[in-house]
Design an enzyme around this catalytic site. Structure first.
Site, PDB file in Angstrom:
ATOM      1  N   ASN A  62      77.006  61.988  80.718  1.00 31.13           N
ATOM      2  CA  ASN A  62      77.231  60.868  81.638  1.00 31.13           C
ATOM      3  C   ASN A  62      76.710  61.116  83.050  1.00 31.13           C
ATOM      4  O   ASN A  62      76.394  60.170  83.755  1.00 31.13           O
ATOM      5  CB  ASN A  62      78.709  60.446  81.638  1.00 31.13           C
ATOM      6  CG  ASN A  62      79.610  61.491  82.221  1.00 31.13           C
ATOM      7  OD1 ASN A  62      79.322  62.684  82.150  1.00 31.13           O
ATOM      8  ND2 ASN A  62      80.712  61.071  82.801  1.00 31.13           N
ATOM      9  N   GLU A  78      86.344  71.001  82.510  1.00 26.34           N
ATOM     10  CA  GLU A  78      86.506  69.748  83.261  1.00 26.34           C
ATOM     11  C   GLU A  78      86.486  68.629  82.236  1.00 26.34           C
ATOM     12  O   GLU A  78      85.478  68.417  81.559  1.00 26.34           O
ATOM     13  CB  GLU A  78      85.392  69.579  84.298  1.00 26.34           C
ATOM     14  CG  GLU A  78      85.440  70.602  85.421  1.00 26.34           C
ATOM     15  CD  GLU A  78      86.738  70.602  86.215  1.00 26.34           C
ATOM     16  OE1 GLU A  78      87.431  69.566  86.251  1.00 26.34           O
ATOM     17  OE2 GLU A  78      87.080  71.655  86.786  1.00 26.34           O
ATOM     18  N   GLU A  82      85.289  72.864  90.540  1.00 24.70           N
ATOM     19  CA  GLU A  82      83.849  73.043  90.675  1.00 24.70           C
ATOM     20  C   GLU A  82      83.427  72.596  92.076  1.00 24.70           C
ATOM     21  O   GLU A  82      84.181  71.952  92.786  1.00 24.70           O
ATOM     22  CB  GLU A  82      83.117  72.184  89.636  1.00 24.70           C
ATOM     23  CG  GLU A  82      83.499  72.535  88.220  1.00 24.70           C
ATOM     24  CD  GLU A  82      82.530  71.974  87.201  1.00 24.70           C
ATOM     25  OE1 GLU A  82      82.704  70.809  86.816  1.00 24.70           O
ATOM     26  OE2 GLU A  82      81.595  72.698  86.806  1.00 24.70           O
ATOM     27  N   CYS A 116      83.998  60.185  84.352  1.00 22.30           N
ATOM     28  CA  CYS A 116      85.318  60.793  84.174  1.00 22.30           C
ATOM     29  C   CYS A 116      86.274  60.303  85.242  1.00 22.30           C
ATOM     30  O   CYS A 116      87.482  60.265  85.031  1.00 22.30           O
ATOM     31  CB  CYS A 116      85.208  62.311  84.204  1.00 22.30           C
ATOM     32  SG  CYS A 116      84.380  62.913  85.669  1.00 22.30           S
TER      33      CYS A 116
HETATM   34  P1  NAP Z   1      81.787  66.057  74.350  1.00 25.41           P
HETATM   35  O1  NAP Z   1      81.565  65.329  73.095  1.00 25.41           O
HETATM   36  O2  NAP Z   1      82.972  66.923  74.475  1.00 25.41           O
HETATM   37  O3  NAP Z   1      80.447  66.888  74.614  1.00 25.41           O
HETATM   38  C1  NAP Z   1      80.232  67.633  75.795  1.00 25.41           C
HETATM   39  C2  NAP Z   1      79.226  68.738  75.511  1.00 25.41           C
HETATM   40  O4  NAP Z   1      79.805  69.686  74.617  1.00 25.41           O
HETATM   41  C3  NAP Z   1      77.942  68.272  74.814  1.00 25.41           C
HETATM   42  O5  NAP Z   1      76.867  69.066  75.274  1.00 25.41           O
HETATM   43  C4  NAP Z   1      78.242  68.555  73.342  1.00 25.41           C
HETATM   44  O6  NAP Z   1      77.071  68.680  72.547  1.00 25.41           O
HETATM   45  C5  NAP Z   1      78.975  69.889  73.474  1.00 25.41           C
HETATM   46  N1  NAP Z   1      79.862  70.231  72.364  1.00 25.41           N
HETATM   47  C6  NAP Z   1      80.567  69.393  71.570  1.00 25.41           C
HETATM   48  N2  NAP Z   1      81.313  70.107  70.684  1.00 25.41           N
HETATM   49  C7  NAP Z   1      81.083  71.426  70.944  1.00 25.41           C
HETATM   50  C8  NAP Z   1      81.566  72.651  70.384  1.00 25.41           C
HETATM   51  N3  NAP Z   1      82.441  72.658  69.386  1.00 25.41           N
HETATM   52  N4  NAP Z   1      81.134  73.810  70.906  1.00 25.41           N
HETATM   53  C9  NAP Z   1      80.271  73.826  71.935  1.00 25.41           C
HETATM   54  N5  NAP Z   1      79.750  72.690  72.500  1.00 25.41           N
HETATM   55  C10 NAP Z   1      80.166  71.508  72.013  1.00 25.41           C
HETATM   56  O7  NAP Z   1      81.869  65.028  75.592  1.00 25.41           O
HETATM   57  P2  NAP Z   1      80.887  63.828  75.980  1.00 25.41           P
HETATM   58  O8  NAP Z   1      81.131  62.697  75.048  1.00 25.41           O
HETATM   59  O9  NAP Z   1      79.487  64.326  76.140  1.00 25.41           O
HETATM   60  O10 NAP Z   1      81.409  63.464  77.449  1.00 25.41           O
HETATM   61  C11 NAP Z   1      82.409  62.535  77.692  1.00 25.41           C
HETATM   62  C12 NAP Z   1      83.685  63.226  78.151  1.00 25.41           C
HETATM   63  O11 NAP Z   1      83.413  64.078  79.246  1.00 25.41           O
HETATM   64  C13 NAP Z   1      84.732  62.261  78.663  1.00 25.41           C
HETATM   65  O12 NAP Z   1      85.997  62.629  78.175  1.00 25.41           O
HETATM   66  C14 NAP Z   1      84.682  62.448  80.181  1.00 25.41           C
HETATM   67  O13 NAP Z   1      85.857  62.097  80.862  1.00 25.41           O
HETATM   68  C15 NAP Z   1      84.369  63.889  80.274  1.00 25.41           C
HETATM   69  N6  NAP Z   1      83.805  64.221  81.575  1.00 25.41           N
HETATM   70  C16 NAP Z   1      84.555  64.954  82.451  1.00 25.41           C
HETATM   71  C17 NAP Z   1      84.059  65.247  83.718  1.00 25.41           C
HETATM   72  C18 NAP Z   1      84.869  66.072  84.703  1.00 25.41           C
HETATM   73  O14 NAP Z   1      84.288  66.628  85.619  1.00 25.41           O
HETATM   74  N7  NAP Z   1      86.179  66.155  84.545  1.00 25.41           N
HETATM   75  C19 NAP Z   1      82.791  64.807  84.093  1.00 25.41           C
HETATM   76  C20 NAP Z   1      82.056  64.063  83.171  1.00 25.41           C
HETATM   77  C21 NAP Z   1      82.562  63.793  81.906  1.00 25.41           C
HETATM   78  P3  NAP Z   1      76.373  67.407  71.843  1.00 25.41           P
HETATM   79  O15 NAP Z   1      75.949  66.509  72.944  1.00 25.41           O
HETATM   80  O16 NAP Z   1      75.235  68.009  71.118  1.00 25.41           O
HETATM   81  O17 NAP Z   1      77.411  66.794  70.962  1.00 25.41           O
END
Ligand code: NAP
Length: 492
Positions: A159, A257, A470, A291
């Site tokens: 995102n 995060e 961060e 987020c």
């Molecule tokens: P995600 O599905 O958890 O994926 C995040 C990253 O982790 C991607 O690079 C993903 O790879 C990788 N990944 C997934 N499963 C893994 C595993 N078992 N081991 C190692 N890596 C793994 O999250 P998303 O859908 O990309 O992002 C949306 C979420 O991020 C929302 O909940 C949002 O609130 C949160 N977010 C939080 C912040 C903050 O600073 N708090 C900022 C932005 C977003 P793939 O892409 O290849 O699946």
């Protein structure tokens, strides 16, 4: 594959040990624009365990040399990378918009944010990094040093596909770590562009390694590799929970995060037009896929009916369409799966509140070329319902009417998340009571929940993070460890 990131056939390689190269298997995956699936953004290395092992080996090999490199030399490389990225900002911002779907203004703005972050951490590398203490022995020189962890794994979401990698990578490198970077599969081009800027700035081979590919093929072997001393992850709570268990076994230092369910509280004395503008922007910009997006408008009952009517009009009038077009305010959801999930979650939430506008996939007027969802508003949301409690990660806002600040705070805090929050009021005492009472890592008064500047700490309370922060000076905490030094003069 040539020695650059891109060939004539638009295949982008991994960057391992100072070289751009295909995945060992030669496999690739394609990336298409979420606004128009006929727009092929590029093909990328579909990596696997052996590519990860090569990348970690390169990072481990480079670790000692980079640790011993002067922070001033590291700072110079980050400054140079910032200038390179700044020179490419318009072009990369456009690519970001094609790849992720946020509007062009947001895409170019986010790329500028990455430039700012690189510059900030170039400066941070040159700041004092330890402390001097008095000793029981007046002759003892007693001080601390902050030293790098070694090899760190950076795992990032789609995102903020250039800003989040930059805000992990810049401090990791500035403080002397070597990096293996696994970006989200939906946004690998931004990862290539950021890596390219740092490579072009003269980072030595092995210091930064990029491995593109899926969560199980790349992410999983990376976080399990015993040579990885630290993992900085931004993404979903579900994956964060898995990483917590894993890091407890491997002993890697872990930074998470995660998600949010961010409230904007609107009190009866607020400037309601100002609040409206900020609540709509906080909820809907970047298609609500931040987020820190506002997903609950907690509104004083005395103004709730009028505020909800105004929200319905403003949200219903938002221009949804091609994110590259200047008149567009809201682009697509990032993928077909994301759009389908948002619409399904909205349908499932119809008993949780009154659907006032939106809720559908958009297919007419060219929207069918991409993954567009209508900006959505629910009124009278039950704060204990799924809609009132869970992150939908899309352009969906729910209004919860309350009686005054005390009830607003109780409702705002009764969720498992605690990332960001805002309050709209004209009363200073009320604002200070809100700052004291709200459980959130980022708190705004009279501005939207999604604002965040790059030189101050960023992160959430409760389920939104792992209690680390961060950006800003806080970044040094995660990416370094302390060495305490006692130097006594030789006897005699
Ligand atoms: P995600 O599905 O958890 O994926 C995040 C990253 O982790 C991607 O690079 C993903 O790879 C990788 N990944 C997934 N499963 C893994 C595993 N078992 N081991 C190692 N890596 C793994 O999250 P998303 O859908 O990309 O992002 C949306 C979420 O991020 C929302 O909940 C949002 O609130 C949160 N977010 C939080 C912040 C903050 O600073 N708090 C900022 C932005 C977003 P793939 O892409 O290849 O699946």
């Amino acid at each position: 594959m040539t020695a650059t990131a891109q060939t004539e056939t638009e295949i982008h390689g991994n960057y391992i040990n100072g070289e751009w190269a295909p995945a060992a298997s030669g496999e690739t995956f394609e990336n298409r624009s979420p606004a128009d699936t006929s727009d092929l953004v590029g093909r990328f290395a579909a990596s696997a365990k052996e590519d990860v092992e090569r990348a970690v080996a390169a990072a481990a090999e480079a670790a000692e040399g980079w640790r011993q490199t002067s922070p001033i030399a590291r700072a110079n490389i980050l400054h140079k990378a910032a200038e390179i990225l700044a020179g490419r900002q318009a072009e990369i911002g456009r690519e970001l918009t094609r790849e992720e779907g946020k509007t062009l203004k947001e895409g170019i703005g986010e790329t500028g944010r990455a430039v700012q972050i690189l510059r900030y951490f170039a400066g941070e590398a040159q700041q004092p990094s330890g402390e001097h203490y008095p000793s029981m022995n007046p002759l003892t020189l007693l001080y601390t040093l902050r030293e790098p962890l070694g090899v760190v794994a950076l795992i990032t979401p789609w995102n903020f596909p250039i800003a989040i990698p930059a805000w992990k990578m810049a401090p990791a490198l500035a403080f002397g770590n070597t990096v293996v970077f696994k970006p989200a599969s939906l946004t690998p081009l931004c990862a290539v562009r950021l890596t390219q800027a740092l490579a072009d700035a003269g980072l030595p081979p092995g210091v930064l390694n990029l491995v593109t590919g899926g969560a199980s093929a790349v992410g999983d072997p990376l976080v399990r590799d015993p040579r990885v001393a630290g993992i900085s992850f931004t993404g979903s709570n579900a994956v964060g929970a898995e990483l917590r268990k894993l890091a407890a076994e491997t002993g890697a230092k872990l930074q998470l995060e995660l998600g949010g369910k961010n409230p904007a509280i609107v009190l009866a004395d607020a400037d309601l037009d100002h609040a409206l503008t900020h609540v709509v922007a906080g909820a809907m910009m970047s298609t609500g896929q931040k987020c820190t997006a506002t997903s609950r408008a907690i509104v004083d009952r005395r103004v709730a009916a009028q505020f909800t009517r105004d929200l319905t009009d403003r949200i219903g009038a938002l221009k949804v369409g091609d994110p590259l077009a200047t008149e567009t305010q809201i682009g697509p959801a990032v993928s077909a799966e994301a759009a389908d999930r948002i619409v399904a979650d909205v349908a499932a939430a119809k008993g949780d509140g009154a659907l006032l506008v939106g809720g559908d996939r958009l297919r007419a007027n060219g929207h069918g070329r991409g993954h567009f969802v209508a900006p959505t508003l629910f009124g009278d949301v039950d704060p204990e319902s799924t809609l009132g409690q869970e992150e939908l990660f899309g352009p969906v806002l729910g209004v919860i009417p309350v009686d005054g600040l005390d009830e607003a705070l109780a409702v705002a805090n009764r969720v498992r998340f605690g990332l960001s929050a805002s309050l709209f009021t004209r009363d200073l005492g009320t604002a200070l009571a809100f700052v004291r009472g709200i459980q959130a890592g980022i708190v705004h008064v009279n501005s939207e929940t999604a604002g965040a500047e790059p030189h101050v700490p960023f992160g959430g309370m409760k389920g939104s993070s792992s209690y680390s922060r961060e950006q800003g000076k806080a970044a040094r905490e995660f990416f370094t460890q302390t060495k305490t030094v006692y130097v006594d003069p030789p006897p005699g």
